[in-house]
Structures are given as C-alpha cells and as structure tokens.
Enzyme design. Sequence first.
Site, PDB file in Angstrom:
ATOM      1  N   HIS A  19       0.853  -1.194   0.000  1.00  0.00           N
ATOM      2  CA  HIS A  19       0.000   0.000   0.000  1.00  0.00           C
ATOM      3  C   HIS A  19       0.887   1.242   0.000  1.00  0.00           C
ATOM      4  O   HIS A  19       2.108   1.131  -0.104  1.00  0.00           O
ATOM      5  CB  HIS A  19      -0.964  -0.021   1.189  1.00  0.00           C
ATOM      6  CG  HIS A  19      -0.296  -0.255   2.522  1.00  0.00           C
ATOM      7  ND1 HIS A  19       0.689   0.565   3.020  1.00  0.00           N
ATOM      8  CD2 HIS A  19      -0.473  -1.232   3.460  1.00  0.00           C
ATOM      9  CE1 HIS A  19       1.083   0.125   4.204  1.00  0.00           C
ATOM     10  NE2 HIS A  19       0.398  -0.977   4.489  1.00  0.00           N
ATOM     11  N   HIS A  22       3.989   1.331   2.234  1.00  0.00           N
ATOM     12  CA  HIS A  22       5.165   0.634   1.704  1.00  0.00           C
ATOM     13  C   HIS A  22       5.829   1.480   0.628  1.00  0.00           C
ATOM     14  O   HIS A  22       7.055   1.533   0.521  1.00  0.00           O
ATOM     15  CB  HIS A  22       4.761  -0.727   1.128  1.00  0.00           C
ATOM     16  CG  HIS A  22       4.175  -1.659   2.143  1.00  0.00           C
ATOM     17  ND1 HIS A  22       2.897  -2.152   2.057  1.00  0.00           N
ATOM     18  CD2 HIS A  22       4.682  -2.159   3.291  1.00  0.00           C
ATOM     19  CE1 HIS A  22       2.651  -2.925   3.103  1.00  0.00           C
ATOM     20  NE2 HIS A  22       3.714  -2.948   3.867  1.00  0.00           N
ATOM     21  N   CYS A 128       0.429 -11.596  19.425  1.00  0.00           N
ATOM     22  CA  CYS A 128      -0.407 -10.901  18.445  1.00  0.00           C
ATOM     23  C   CYS A 128       0.082 -11.279  17.050  1.00  0.00           C
ATOM     24  O   CYS A 128       1.228 -10.993  16.690  1.00  0.00           O
ATOM     25  CB  CYS A 128      -0.345  -9.387  18.627  1.00  0.00           C
ATOM     26  SG  CYS A 128      -1.172  -8.510  17.265  1.00  0.00           S
ATOM     27  N   CYS A 131       1.086  -8.265  14.879  1.00  0.00           N
ATOM     28  CA  CYS A 131       2.434  -7.757  15.181  1.00  0.00           C
ATOM     29  C   CYS A 131       3.494  -8.820  14.932  1.00  0.00           C
ATOM     30  O   CYS A 131       4.674  -8.507  14.861  1.00  0.00           O
ATOM     31  CB  CYS A 131       2.575  -7.367  16.650  1.00  0.00           C
ATOM     32  SG  CYS A 131       1.552  -6.006  17.194  1.00  0.00           S
ATOM     33  N   CYS A 145      -5.032  -5.721  21.033  1.00  0.00           N
ATOM     34  CA  CYS A 145      -3.754  -5.115  20.642  1.00  0.00           C
ATOM     35  C   CYS A 145      -3.991  -3.668  20.218  1.00  0.00           C
ATOM     36  O   CYS A 145      -4.867  -3.393  19.407  1.00  0.00           O
ATOM     37  CB  CYS A 145      -3.124  -5.903  19.496  1.00  0.00           C
ATOM     38  SG  CYS A 145      -1.807  -5.002  18.658  1.00  0.00           S
ATOM     39  N   HIS A 148      -3.338  -3.349  16.330  1.00  0.00           N
ATOM     40  CA  HIS A 148      -4.185  -4.068  15.378  1.00  0.00           C
ATOM     41  C   HIS A 148      -5.652  -4.166  15.766  1.00  0.00           C
ATOM     42  O   HIS A 148      -6.477  -4.571  14.957  1.00  0.00           O
ATOM     43  CB  HIS A 148      -3.606  -5.466  15.108  1.00  0.00           C
ATOM     44  CG  HIS A 148      -2.294  -5.394  14.392  1.00  0.00           C
ATOM     45  ND1 HIS A 148      -1.086  -5.360  15.052  1.00  0.00           N
ATOM     46  CD2 HIS A 148      -2.005  -5.281  13.078  1.00  0.00           C
ATOM     47  CE1 HIS A 148      -0.110  -5.244  14.176  1.00  0.00           C
ATOM     48  NE2 HIS A 148      -0.635  -5.193  12.971  1.00  0.00           N
ATOM     49  N   LYS A 297      -6.641   5.287  10.314  1.00  0.00           N
ATOM     50  CA  LYS A 297      -5.636   4.270  10.074  1.00  0.00           C
ATOM     51  C   LYS A 297      -6.052   3.460   8.839  1.00  0.00           C
ATOM     52  O   LYS A 297      -7.222   3.125   8.684  1.00  0.00           O
ATOM     53  CB  LYS A 297      -5.578   3.363  11.306  1.00  0.00           C
ATOM     54  CG  LYS A 297      -4.418   2.399  11.317  1.00  0.00           C
ATOM     55  CD  LYS A 297      -4.494   1.518  12.567  1.00  0.00           C
ATOM     56  CE  LYS A 297      -4.013   0.125  12.241  1.00  0.00           C
ATOM     57  NZ  LYS A 297      -2.675  -0.210  12.451  1.00  0.00           N
ATOM     58  N   LYS A 300      -7.493  -3.085   6.095  1.00  0.00           N
ATOM     59  CA  LYS A 300      -8.318  -3.893   5.210  1.00  0.00           C
ATOM     60  C   LYS A 300      -9.771  -3.856   5.666  1.00  0.00           C
ATOM     61  O   LYS A 300     -10.683  -3.752   4.853  1.00  0.00           O
ATOM     62  CB  LYS A 300      -7.823  -5.344   5.229  1.00  0.00           C
ATOM     63  CG  LYS A 300      -6.970  -5.692   4.042  1.00  0.00           C
ATOM     64  CD  LYS A 300      -7.029  -7.185   3.780  1.00  0.00           C
ATOM     65  CE  LYS A 300      -5.657  -7.812   3.910  1.00  0.00           C
ATOM     66  NZ  LYS A 300      -5.606  -9.226   4.007  1.00  0.00           N
TER      67      LYS A 300
HETATM   68  N1  MSP Z   1       7.920  -7.774   7.950  1.00  0.00           N
HETATM   69  C1  MSP Z   1       8.081  -6.739   8.889  1.00  0.00           C
HETATM   70  C2  MSP Z   1       9.415  -6.030   8.717  1.00  0.00           C
HETATM   71  C3  MSP Z   1      10.608  -6.914   8.843  1.00  0.00           C
HETATM   72  S1  MSP Z   1      12.116  -6.037   8.633  1.00  0.00           S
HETATM   73  C4  MSP Z   1      13.316  -7.130   8.987  1.00  0.00           C
HETATM   74  C5  MSP Z   1       6.942  -5.729   8.756  1.00  0.00           C
HETATM   75  N2  MSP Z   1       6.264  -5.733   7.587  1.00  0.00           N
HETATM   76  S2  MSP Z   1       5.041  -4.744   7.265  1.00  0.00           S
HETATM   77  O1  MSP Z   1       4.614  -5.081   5.937  1.00  0.00           O
HETATM   78  O2  MSP Z   1       4.073  -4.817   8.290  1.00  0.00           O
HETATM   79  O3  MSP Z   1       5.621  -3.320   7.281  1.00  0.00           O
HETATM   80  C6  MSP Z   1       6.660  -2.966   6.406  1.00  0.00           C
HETATM   81  C7  MSP Z   1       7.001  -1.485   6.565  1.00  0.00           C
HETATM   82  O4  MSP Z   1       5.873  -0.708   6.163  1.00  0.00           O
HETATM   83  C8  MSP Z   1       7.307  -1.111   8.008  1.00  0.00           C
HETATM   84  O5  MSP Z   1       8.404  -0.230   8.071  1.00  0.00           O
HETATM   85  C9  MSP Z   1       6.043  -0.414   8.441  1.00  0.00           C
HETATM   86  O6  MSP Z   1       6.248   0.563   9.428  1.00  0.00           O
HETATM   87  C10 MSP Z   1       5.624   0.240   7.151  1.00  0.00           C
HETATM   88  N3  MSP Z   1       4.219   0.580   7.168  1.00  0.00           N
HETATM   89  C11 MSP Z   1       3.142  -0.252   7.334  1.00  0.00           C
HETATM   90  N4  MSP Z   1       2.015   0.511   7.327  1.00  0.00           N
HETATM   91  C12 MSP Z   1       2.343   1.813   7.175  1.00  0.00           C
HETATM   92  C13 MSP Z   1       1.622   3.001   6.982  1.00  0.00           C
HETATM   93  N5  MSP Z   1       0.309   3.059   7.041  1.00  0.00           N
HETATM   94  N6  MSP Z   1       2.332   4.120   6.731  1.00  0.00           N
HETATM   95  C14 MSP Z   1       3.695   4.111   6.585  1.00  0.00           C
HETATM   96  N7  MSP Z   1       4.381   3.010   6.744  1.00  0.00           N
HETATM   97  C15 MSP Z   1       3.760   1.884   7.169  1.00  0.00           C
HETATM   98  O7  MSP Z   1       6.724  -4.966   9.669  1.00  0.00           O
END
Ligand code: MSP
Length: 478
Positions: A19, A22, A128, A131, A145, A148, A297, A300
């Site tokens: 999204h 990312h 969780c 998390c 949590c 979440h 936030k 999904k």
């Molecule tokens: N798989 C773990 C990371 C492992 S690193 C060795 C993870 N994955 S994640 O898909 O949940 O998140 C990946 C990155 O996207 C994280 O840095 C997380 O903070 C970031 N984001 C997830 N949702 C976000 C937003 N809504 N806004 C900005 N960044 C966000 O955590």
Amino acid sequence: MEKKFYISTSIPYVNAPGHIGHALEFVQADVLARFHRNRGEDVFFLTGTDEHGAKIVKAASQQNLPPKLFVDGIVEKFQELAQVLNISNDDFLRTTDQKRHWPAVEAVWKQLQEKGDLYEKEYEGLYCVGCEAFITSKDLADGKCKIHGTEPEHIKERNWFFRLSKYESQIREALEKDVLRIVPETRKREMLSFIADGLQDVSFSRPRKDLAWGIPVPGDDTQTVYVWADALVNYISALGYPQGENFKKYWPADIHVVGKDILRFHATIWPGILFALGLPLPHAIFVHGFINVGGKKMSKSLGNVVDPLRLVEQYGADALRYFLLREIPSAEDGDFTEGKFQERYNADLAAGLGNLAARVLKMAQNAGIEAVQHAVESADIKGLIEKTQKEVEEALSGFRFNAALESIWEVIHSCDRLIEQERPWEESAGQKGTITALLSALSALGEILSPFLPETSERLAEQLKAGSGESLFPRKSA
Ligand code: MSP
C-alpha cells in the site's frame, strides 16, 4: 577506493499487496540511494520480502492457497510496485530463498547457540499475529492489541529463547552514544526509555506443530525459527553472510529505513543479535511515521487501503513520489486523501515545475535560442543553485525529504519571479540573457531533482536538448 553506502528498507510481510505506506518507505530509501550514487559512492540498496510466520499462513488459508503459491503471487506485486516507482534497488531478498537466506539464518542460529545465548523455556503469554510478536498487557487496550485492534492469542508452549537481557547495557550505550544513531531524536528517546524498563529475553522459535511455515531450527526440527529472528537476518544474508564478498565490502549498513511500529525490533533485538555475533552495528536507523487515509488508520477491514499502483497509473510515478516526500512529514505521521494529492499535483507539479519548463522552452524557441548552455551563466542563478544544493544535502543528512523539496521549489518560485520581473517574452536588450539563465536554472533543477523525481529529471534533460517537449505534468481535474 569509493566510499561504500549500504541502505535497506524493511522487508514487508506479503500477507497482502503493498500500500502507500510501503511506497513511502521504498521512495524515501530510494532518494537516499540515488543521492549517494550521484555523489559517486558505491551504493548497495537492498529491499525484499518477509514471507514466513503465522500472519502469512492465515492470509494464504483465507485464499485457500498453499503458502508458497500465495506468497509468490504477492511478491510479484511488490516487485512490480518497486519497478513502477522507479526504485533503484540493487537486490531483492526473499526470506523463502533457501539458497541465499536460509543458510545465513542457520549460521546465525548456530553461532548464538555456541555463544550460550539460546536456551529452552516453557513460555506462557500473549501473541499478536498482526504484530508477529509476543506482547504484554501494556500493549493492550480493552483486551485488544493497541496497533491491530485484535485479541491476542494465549500461548503456552516450549520455545527457544534469546538472551537479549545480557546485551541490555551494550545496546543502551550504543544508542546513547549514537554508535547506532536513531533519527528522529524523539524515537531515540522512546527506545531509551523502553530499554530503561529492562530488556527481557525474547522467544526465538515457535513449535513446528503449530507453525510449520518457516525455517526449521537447526538441530531441533520440532521448532520453527521465530519470524523476526529470520527476517532481521535478511540485512546480512543478502550480502552472503558469513563468507560473502559483499558482506566484507558493505557491512555494517549505513542506514536501515523502517516505520515506527518496528523500531523496537531494529533498535533492541537486531543490535542484540549483532553483539552476540561480534559484528558491528548499523550506523543509523531512520524511522518514518505512518500514513493515514483521511485521518483514519489504513486497514483492510475499513476498506480504505490506498493502492499505489493505481495512483501511478493515473498520475505517474513522480507525482506519487513527490506527494509522499513533500506532503508527508518525513519522520511523522501524515495523511493521504485523493483531494490533497490532486492539489499538490496541480499546484506544485502542473502549475509549478511543469509550467515553468513549458514557458521557458517556449520563450527560448520564440527568441531563437537553440541548445542550453551547460554551464550556469547567470551569477544570481549560480548562487541560488549552490545554496539549494547545500540545503538539499543538509536536509537529507537529517532525512528531511520535505525540507529538501521545499528548498528546490524555492528555485522554481525564483524563476517564476524572474520571469514576471524581466518579461523575457518581450524583445529587449536583456531578453536572451534572461532566457539563457532560465534554461540553465532548469538544467540545474533537473539535476538536483534526480534523486527525488528521476523520470522527470530525465525528461527535462531531453526537452532541454530538443528545445521542446510534451507537458511534464498535464493538469488533472477531479
Ligand atoms: N515484515 C516486517 C518487517 C521486517 S524487517 C526485517 C513488517 N512488515 S510490514 O509489511 O508490516 O511493514 C513494512 C514497513 O511498512 C514497516 O516499516 C512499516 O512501518 C511500514 N508501514 C506499514 N504501514 C504503514 C503506513 N500506514 N504508513 C507508513 N508506513 C507503514 O513490519
């Protein structure tokens, strides 16, 4: 020898396609990678995917797919996202890669074990899945949590534990002394106060009977390596740890870019593992905030997840890159709405940069000025560009992407003002001089913009050479 620069993003879980959060992380890291490459440094920019764990199993089963088939599909989408956003990563590591990643995780495990830093323990507590972490009552609000909004699982099982507590004072000192620099400062303080409460040992495995999707614990096939103990190792497995040439060349990392929710893992468990392995710590962790959507936030269940692929298709990669870097405060939470996105697009890109380029090229054409001089000729413009370059460098050293773009946009405003003052569309003694100065400003702008808006930077250079071109950012209406 060239200076090396190793930068990583976190590796996203592949429970769902990427999204705009990312996309933000990709783009921030990409700007830094490109900026350092432009300075002639030997850059290694790593990204990848985190593919094991309970969260993935759950998502795969919801689609009635075996985990491997499921993750392969989502990984492709992340790779597509990186590609359409022009992310210049040098490598992409998948934690399901049994040739590149697993041997490194196994090697790390064995070293921790030899060091006496792993022990078995009966564990009872909360987990969780969102998390992918063992949590405590402090992490809950109304039994759910805080991140979440879901009820954690109650777990009672035998696990391998990592003696993180043993490294508490070393980790604290590394953060305090900025051996491992955490940016922004508020996040560093947050971590220090978390550590001040005491670092507990962490579970590093889950029973294989409950979770078979992961790397088997070396020497104990009744257990699966805990997903974080697996995922963090990506930063060195991709370099070929322990023997790889790239490992010798690039470790320690210069910057890990991560979101605020996963700083704890990167600022405590990861340094703990590295201390146990006797390896140097990364130099810095840059922590970005979260993007909300219309003040909520992104989730999904709320159905408000914004698909970056759609935005790129509609507005172009650089439009999304620009919005993420400029509108979202680099180290804080920010907000996305399509309205704000369009506003930025029309005001800063269409009416700002795009319009300036079109106007200047048109005036040059009318005045019969053909090719742009590469050297900046006007003293005023030269001074302005040099000042901007310094400001950009300083902003980026503090990870203030928005401040960097603000400085760059000052150049655009100055050019607009110059045009209003000098009216170079009218014939006059100074006309050609002004237009040439504007052309050099555009050429310099293109270069300064290249880490931020790589496609636009290239198009601008082409247009300056050709003397004309299509609108860089056609106006969009709602
Ligand atoms: N798989 C773990 C990371 C492992 S690193 C060795 C993870 N994955 S994640 O898909 O949940 O998140 C990946 C990155 O996207 C994280 O840095 C997380 O903070 C970031 N984001 C997830 N949702 C976000 C937003 N809504 N806004 C900005 N960044 C966000 O955590």
